[in-house]
Design a protein around this motif. Structure first.
Motif, PDB file in Angstrom:
ATOM      1  N   ILE A  31       0.856  -1.182   0.000  1.00 41.93           N
ATOM      2  CA  ILE A  31       0.000   0.000   0.000  1.00 41.93           C
ATOM      3  C   ILE A  31       0.892   1.233   0.000  1.00 41.93           C
ATOM      4  CG2 ILE A  31      -1.723   1.310   1.316  1.00 41.93           C
ATOM      5  CD1 ILE A  31      -2.539  -1.387   2.577  1.00 41.93           C
ATOM      6  N   GLU A  63      -6.610   1.193  -0.875  1.00 39.53           N
ATOM      7  CA  GLU A  63      -5.706   0.297  -1.585  1.00 39.53           C
ATOM      8  C   GLU A  63      -5.870   0.581  -3.071  1.00 39.53           C
ATOM      9  OE1 GLU A  63      -4.688  -4.466  -1.843  1.00 39.53           O
ATOM     10  OE2 GLU A  63      -6.561  -3.816  -0.955  1.00 39.53           O
ATOM     11  N   LEU A  70      -9.297  -1.056   2.734  1.00 42.09           N
ATOM     12  CA  LEU A  70      -8.652  -2.244   3.295  1.00 42.09           C
ATOM     13  C   LEU A  70      -8.640  -2.127   4.814  1.00 42.09           C
ATOM     14  CD1 LEU A  70      -6.868  -4.825   2.793  1.00 42.09           C
ATOM     15  CD2 LEU A  70      -4.934  -3.303   3.092  1.00 42.09           C
TER      16      LEU A  70
END
Length: 176
Positions: A31, A63, A70
């Motif tokens: 990420i 994300e 996420l």
């Protein structure tokens, strides 16, 4: 001896199906999220002053390429993220490592139910030119934060590349 070609063929099939990617084995998610770190900047520092930085990682994070956020804790089941950092000192026209901090001890970013947070103050014990350096992220010119997963079962691990406000290539400061 007639069986060697057959055995070789079977071994080739077995080994060709093995996955050598650590990312696939460990179920790694990458990420990128800028400015998760902030360094408290002062015009100058004296001996016994503190240099302080804050890390604030939201549990629900964007994300790339995904429509939903996420859930870091939900994916990793980890209540700790880790960040590595150290201080370098300018000596004889070069930066040398001055003080290293163990991420397991001083770089634990703890989950509070909403965010992963860390506030760290480092006491400055001598004069000179210094810089605070964070561990590198998976993207160029970024800082790395990783999930600390348990070894009890295979879990998703998360690596976050971020930047710090007031950082550049390291936070340079002078202690008088």
């Amino acid at each position: 001896m007639k069986f060697i070609p057959y055995i070789s063929f079977l071994l080739l099939i077995c080994f060709s199906s093995c996955d050598s990617s650590d990312d696939d084995f460990y179920n790694m998610i990458y990420i990128s999220k800028p400015e998760l770190i902030e360094i408290e900047r002062q015009p100058f520092y004296n001996i016994n002053d503190n240099i302080t930085f804050h890390v604030n990682v939201p549990n629900l994070i964007e994300e790339e390429g995904q429509d939903t956020l996420l859930d870091i804790y939900g994916m990793t089941e980890s209540d700790v993220l880790l960040i590595g950092y150290h201080i370098e000192k300018w000596v004889n026209n070069e930066w040398i490592t001055y003080q290293v901090f163990d991420p397991e001890v001083t770089g634990a970013i703890l989950y509070d139910g909403t965010n992963y947070t860390l506030t760290k103050s480092i006491t400055l014990t001598e004069s000179g030119s210094f810089r605070l350096i964070f561990g590198k992220g998976f993207k160029a010119n970024t800082i790395g934060i990783v999930s600390k997963n348990t070894l009890t079962r295979v879990q998703t691990a998360i690596t976050i590349s971020t930047t710090a406000i007031n950082y550049g290539d390291g936070f340079v400061f002078y202690v008088q």
